[in-house]
Design a protein around this motif. Structure first.
Motif, PDB file in Angstrom:
ATOM      1  N   PHE B  16      -9.709  -0.622  30.477  1.00  0.00           N
ATOM      2  CA  PHE B  16     -10.625  -1.403  29.657  1.00  0.00           C
ATOM      3  C   PHE B  16     -12.010  -1.477  30.802  1.00  0.00           C
ATOM      4  CE2 PHE B  16     -12.369  -5.835  29.068  1.00  0.00           C
ATOM      5  CZ  PHE B  16     -12.722  -5.788  27.901  1.00  0.00           C
ATOM      6  N   LEU B  17     -11.853  -1.679  31.998  1.00  0.00           N
ATOM      7  CA  LEU B  17     -13.049  -1.729  32.951  1.00  0.00           C
ATOM      8  C   LEU B  17     -13.820  -0.460  32.810  1.00  0.00           C
ATOM      9  CD1 LEU B  17     -12.046  -4.101  35.805  1.00  0.00           C
ATOM     10  CD2 LEU B  17     -13.280  -4.797  33.610  1.00  0.00           C
ATOM     11  N   SER B  18     -12.904   0.602  33.066  1.00  0.00           N
ATOM     12  CA  SER B  18     -13.433   1.899  33.052  1.00  0.00           C
ATOM     13  C   SER B  18     -14.292   2.260  31.969  1.00  0.00           C
ATOM     14  CB  SER B  18     -12.252   2.810  33.103  1.00  0.00           C
ATOM     15  OG  SER B  18     -12.734   4.147  32.968  1.00  0.00           O
ATOM     16  N   GLY B  19     -13.953   1.791  30.709  1.00  0.00           N
ATOM     17  CA  GLY B  19     -14.765   2.116  29.548  1.00  0.00           C
ATOM     18  C   GLY B  19     -15.907   1.077  29.623  1.00  0.00           C
ATOM     19  N   ILE B  20     -15.813  -0.141  29.999  1.00  0.00           N
ATOM     20  CA  ILE B  20     -17.082  -1.037  29.826  1.00  0.00           C
ATOM     21  C   ILE B  20     -17.932  -0.396  30.993  1.00  0.00           C
ATOM     22  CG2 ILE B  20     -17.764  -3.314  30.977  1.00  0.00           C
ATOM     23  CD1 ILE B  20     -15.368  -4.730  29.287  1.00  0.00           C
ATOM     24  N   VAL B  21     -17.572   0.065  32.197  1.00  0.00           N
ATOM     25  CA  VAL B  21     -18.529   0.304  33.280  1.00  0.00           C
ATOM     26  C   VAL B  21     -19.456   1.506  32.646  1.00  0.00           C
ATOM     27  CG1 VAL B  21     -18.584   1.370  35.610  1.00  0.00           C
ATOM     28  CG2 VAL B  21     -17.502  -0.728  35.047  1.00  0.00           C
ATOM     29  N   THR B  22     -18.379   2.539  32.156  1.00  0.00           N
ATOM     30  CA  THR B  22     -19.195   3.805  31.898  1.00  0.00           C
ATOM     31  C   THR B  22     -19.976   3.586  30.612  1.00  0.00           C
ATOM     32  OG1 THR B  22     -17.049   4.813  32.238  1.00  0.00           O
ATOM     33  CG2 THR B  22     -18.569   6.029  31.152  1.00  0.00           C
ATOM     34  N   HIS B  23     -19.528   2.852  29.509  1.00  0.00           N
ATOM     35  CA  HIS B  23     -20.427   2.913  28.354  1.00  0.00           C
ATOM     36  C   HIS B  23     -21.539   1.894  28.537  1.00  0.00           C
ATOM     37  CE1 HIS B  23     -17.342   5.152  25.966  1.00  0.00           C
ATOM     38  NE2 HIS B  23     -16.611   4.389  26.173  1.00  0.00           N
ATOM     39  N   GLY B  24     -21.317   0.906  29.368  1.00  0.00           N
ATOM     40  CA  GLY B  24     -22.258  -0.273  29.478  1.00  0.00           C
ATOM     41  C   GLY B  24     -23.392   0.350  30.608  1.00  0.00           C
ATOM     42  N   GLY B  25     -23.403   1.501  31.344  1.00  0.00           N
ATOM     43  CA  GLY B  25     -24.259   2.109  32.085  1.00  0.00           C
ATOM     44  C   GLY B  25     -24.231   1.198  33.371  1.00  0.00           C
ATOM     45  N   LEU B  26     -23.238   0.389  33.853  1.00  0.00           N
ATOM     46  CA  LEU B  26     -23.335  -0.483  35.092  1.00  0.00           C
ATOM     47  C   LEU B  26     -22.841   0.084  36.160  1.00  0.00           C
ATOM     48  CD1 LEU B  26     -21.611  -3.541  33.060  1.00  0.00           C
ATOM     49  CD2 LEU B  26     -23.878  -3.112  33.439  1.00  0.00           C
ATOM     50  N   HIS B  27     -23.695   0.023  37.171  1.00  0.00           N
ATOM     51  CA  HIS B  27     -23.387   0.446  38.475  1.00  0.00           C
ATOM     52  C   HIS B  27     -22.422  -0.473  39.293  1.00  0.00           C
ATOM     53  CE1 HIS B  27     -26.513   3.619  38.003  1.00  0.00           C
ATOM     54  NE2 HIS B  27     -27.041   2.848  37.345  1.00  0.00           N
TER      55      HIS B  27
END
Lengths: 88, 178
Positions: B16-27
């Protein structure tokens, strides 16, 4: 157990909403997100199965608010303004 | 009740977090630990799964009372479909925010207790999440001359500290601690 991930510098807000919504609902195949550009704003229209509407909105709108918070943060990083609309 | 399958839940959180961080462009980076060692002797929180964020976007997670951190936590808990009483088994943290907030709430509870003793009147906290209200209740449970209750509805629910035998009109003025 410990795991570590490093983020990627690019993003995709439509994929973000789709991924989050799919994990929340009972019918992930019924989830769709369309992206509409409205001036400086990008509107993401989320459609889910009627029975799953409550799951993406949440108690007192908590889940929808959390998705919008996440989308706003993502907008800061992707230099765009996003608006989430949940279609009934 | 413990989380039925902690490893499976941790893996789901990771995905879940992997997707959020990747798609969300979050560093952001994150570390997920199952059955983390407790930092100190306490029964305030005993998470079975601990998620700790780090990286350049950490301050973004903690802005406005850690709004983004709480949002990601809420979505992850909904995703796991945990029962309400299992929510505290999963804990999301960043830059030691939880420990600092815990200390803040304990101090605020102490100040409120003193004020109720001094004035003999109830004290209203600002609205808080169920998890934070629980911390205030626990912080004051050994104060036998006081009692605490949660009042209000939904997102506006807040803790009230009463003198133990208080019977007056229960409409104390609203304070803003913490």
């Amino acid at each position: 157990m410990a795991e570590q991930k490093i983020s990627h510098p690019t993003g995709d807000a439509r994929a973000l909403v789709e991924q989050v919504a799919k994990t929340l609902v009972d019918e992930p195949d019924a989830v769709s997100v369309s992206q509409v550009e409205e001036g400086s704003e990008t509107v993401l229209e989320l459609t889910v199965a009627p029975n799953d509407l409550g799951k993406v909105i949440g108690k007192q709108g908590r889940t929808a608010r959390a998705m919008r918070t996440l989308l706003n943060a993502s907008g800061l990083r992707l230099h765009k303004r996003f608006e989430l609309e949940i279609l009934e | 009740m413990p989380i039925p399958d902690k490893i499976a839940s941790a893996n789901k959180i990771n995905e879940f977090l992997s997707g959020i961080v990747t798609h969300g462009g979050l560093h952001l980076k994150y570390r997920i630990t199952v059955d983390p060692p407790l930092a100190e002797e306490r029964d305030w929180e005993r998470p079975e799964i601990l998620v700790e964020f780090s990286g350049p976007d950490s301050p973004l997670l903690l802005e406005r009372g850690a709004e983004l951190l709480r949002a990601i936590e809420l979505l992850a808990l909904e995703m796991l479909r945990l029962h309400g009483n299992e929510h505290e088994k999963v804990c999301f943290d960043c830059m030691n925010h939880r420990a600092l907030r815990l200390e803040e709430l304990r101090l605020a509870a102490g100040v409120a207790a003193d004020r109720v003793r001094k004035t003999g009147s109830p004290y209203n906290f600002a609205p808080m999440s169920s998890r934070e209200r629980r911390i205030v209740h626990l912080a004051l449970r050994d104060h036998t001359d006081l009692r605490t209750e949660s009042e209000g509805m939904g997102l506006r629910r807040y803790v009230v500290v009463y003198p133990k035998d208080y019977k007056g009109a229960s409409n104390p003025s609203r304070r803003t601690l913490p």
